[in-house]
Design an enzyme around this catalytic site. Structure first.
Site, PDB file in Angstrom:
ATOM      1  N   ASP A   1      12.689   2.322   8.413  1.00 41.86           N
ATOM      2  CA  ASP A   1      11.370   2.653   8.972  1.00 41.86           C
ATOM      3  C   ASP A   1      10.530   1.389   9.129  1.00 41.86           C
ATOM      4  O   ASP A   1      10.780   0.374   8.473  1.00 41.86           O
ATOM      5  CB  ASP A   1      10.641   3.682   8.086  1.00 41.86           C
ATOM      6  CG  ASP A   1      10.491   3.232   6.644  1.00 41.86           C
ATOM      7  OD1 ASP A   1      11.384   2.531   6.143  1.00 41.86           O
ATOM      8  OD2 ASP A   1       9.470   3.559   6.019  1.00 41.86           O
TER       9      ASP A   1
ATOM     10  N   GLU B   1      10.094   3.871   3.226  1.00 42.73           N
ATOM     11  CA  GLU B   1       9.654   2.768   2.369  1.00 42.73           C
ATOM     12  C   GLU B   1       8.227   2.375   2.712  1.00 42.73           C
ATOM     13  O   GLU B   1       7.442   2.040   1.840  1.00 42.73           O
ATOM     14  CB  GLU B   1      10.587   1.564   2.540  1.00 42.73           C
ATOM     15  CG  GLU B   1      10.492   0.546   1.398  1.00 42.73           C
ATOM     16  CD  GLU B   1       9.409  -0.496   1.575  1.00 42.73           C
ATOM     17  OE1 GLU B   1       9.024  -1.134   0.587  1.00 42.73           O
ATOM     18  OE2 GLU B   1       8.917  -0.687   2.695  1.00 42.73           O
TER      19      GLU B   1
HETATM   20 ZN   LIG Z   1       9.930  -3.771   4.107  1.00 41.47          ZN
END
Ligand SMILES: [Zn+2]
Length: 377
Positions: free
Chosen positions: A69, A134
């Protein structure tokens, strides 16, 4: 090799996988890993895609940890190129997620392919743990996968995180630990009233100033050889009363965040904050958000191996650092893994015109190959 890393990086950057979306990035990685004999497991939790893959048996396990991501591009007008159309210009590859961290993922995959081509028999296990959660909340990503793996009695001995740790050249800085992070949201309760009749009200702004001043002056610790002193920062103060000039507000909200070293525990931090609050004359409510404990890998085979592997390519050793925010590496502490972070230059991460130097990308792939050789051969 460089052509291949660039090819894979561009493929990933083209997919606008704004957190927590993956949009097929992990499918591309899975295919490559499957081709070289990895066991693949795709674990979807709510909107988050996670990939757990491994090859080899016996010996120690090295896990490449990363995320597919990216953060949103922000104001498109600030970009010189389309953030999701990767372009090479003046030896730099531009695109959202290039530095953080799609190019590192590509370098990990290509390094693993190259290593396995030369060494079919190696003593250990190589694995990948890739998430798409994340950059946002981190609820359904690495944290949950580690829990699942732990329940299966999986053991990760070495964890190499591909976050962009480098300062000017690839490999000049690696992270061998991170500070812990705790946030608190506090509401101070006063008594609302007419501003001309202060004796009939209790002003929560005035009455919480004592506590706020003590938060600012709070000395938590002096740090140590690996960590700078713990730091408390207030990130929010509001009574919600922006426009009404004749009203004493009924309450006030304060937000604070503490980045802390291994010299102090979260329990002691909570106790110190509570002590200040209890001396304040106002009623209060406090909500804590625990994001992660501090961790440090100050010695061990992985650290030695990463240092040696960087030297073999760069002819200089990396600087060790624990600065910056937290990373998903923190979720591996429950496995007692040795955790080291090594990735590309972080100068443009989360900014418009995010880019990576192509020579750095080549070097990073070579360093990752050396790490595999030095660990397993
Ligand atoms: Zn990162």
């Amino acid at each position: 090799m460089l052509e291949d890393v660039l090819y894979l990086s561009k493929k990933l950057i083209k997919l606008p996988s704004i957190s927590p979306l993956d949009l097929g990035c992990q499918k591309i990685l899975s295919k490559r890993l499957q081709k070289i004999g990895f066991f693949i497991e795709n674990i979807k939790i709510n909107n988050t895609n996670n990939l757990w893959a491994y090859k080899g048996q016996g010996g120690k396990t090295l896990t490449f940890l990363g995320h597919t991501d990216v953060v949103p591009p922000g104001n498109i007008n600030d970009w010189k190129t389309d953030p999701f159309y990767p372009i090479i210009k003046d030896n730099f590859l531009f695109g959202r997620g290039s530095a953080d961290m799609k190019c590192s993922l590509s370098a990990m995959i290509v390094a693993t392919e190259s290593f396995l081509k030369n060494f079919t028999n190696f003593n250990g296990r190589i694995s990948f743990l890739i998430t798409s959660d994340e950059e946002s909340f981190g609820h359904d990503g690495t944290k949950k996968i580690i829990k699942i793996l732990k329940n299966r009695n999986e053991k990760i001995d070495y964890c190499l995180v591909g976050e962009p740790t480098s300062d000017v050249h690839v490999g000049d800085v690696i992270k061998n630990g991170r500070r812990g992070s705790i946030s608190a949201k506090i509401i101070f309760y006063g008594v609302q009233g007419h501003i001309a009749y202060p004796h009939l009200a209790t002003n929560p702004i005035h009455n919480s100033l004592y506590a706020i001043k003590n938060f600012v002056n709070l000395k938590l610790d002096l740090g140590n050889n690996f960590f700078q002193p713990s730091s408390l920062q207030i990130f929010y103060i509001s009574s919600g009363n922006k426009n009404i000039t004749n009203m004493i507000p009924g309450s006030m909200k304060v937000g604070l965040n503490i980045r802390y070293s291994t010299e102090i525990s979260k329990e002691i931090i909570v106790m110190k904050i509570k002590k200040i609050l209890d001396k304040c004359s106002l009623k209060y409510e406090i909500n804590w958000i625990f994001s992660g404990k501090p961790f440090i890998t100050n010695s061990g085979f992985l650290l030695e191996t990463v240092q040696k592997s960087i030297f073999q390519v760069n002819k200089f050793f990396p600087k060790l650092s624990t600065s910056g925010g937290t990373s998903d590496g923190r979720f591996l502490t429950c496995m007692n893994s040795e955790i080291i972070e090594l990735g590309l230059v972080n100068k443009t991460i989360h900014k418009a015109n995010e880019c990576v130097n192509i020579n750095d990308l080549y070097k990073l792939s070579k360093i990752y190959i050396n790490i595999l050789k030095n660990l397993f051969i």
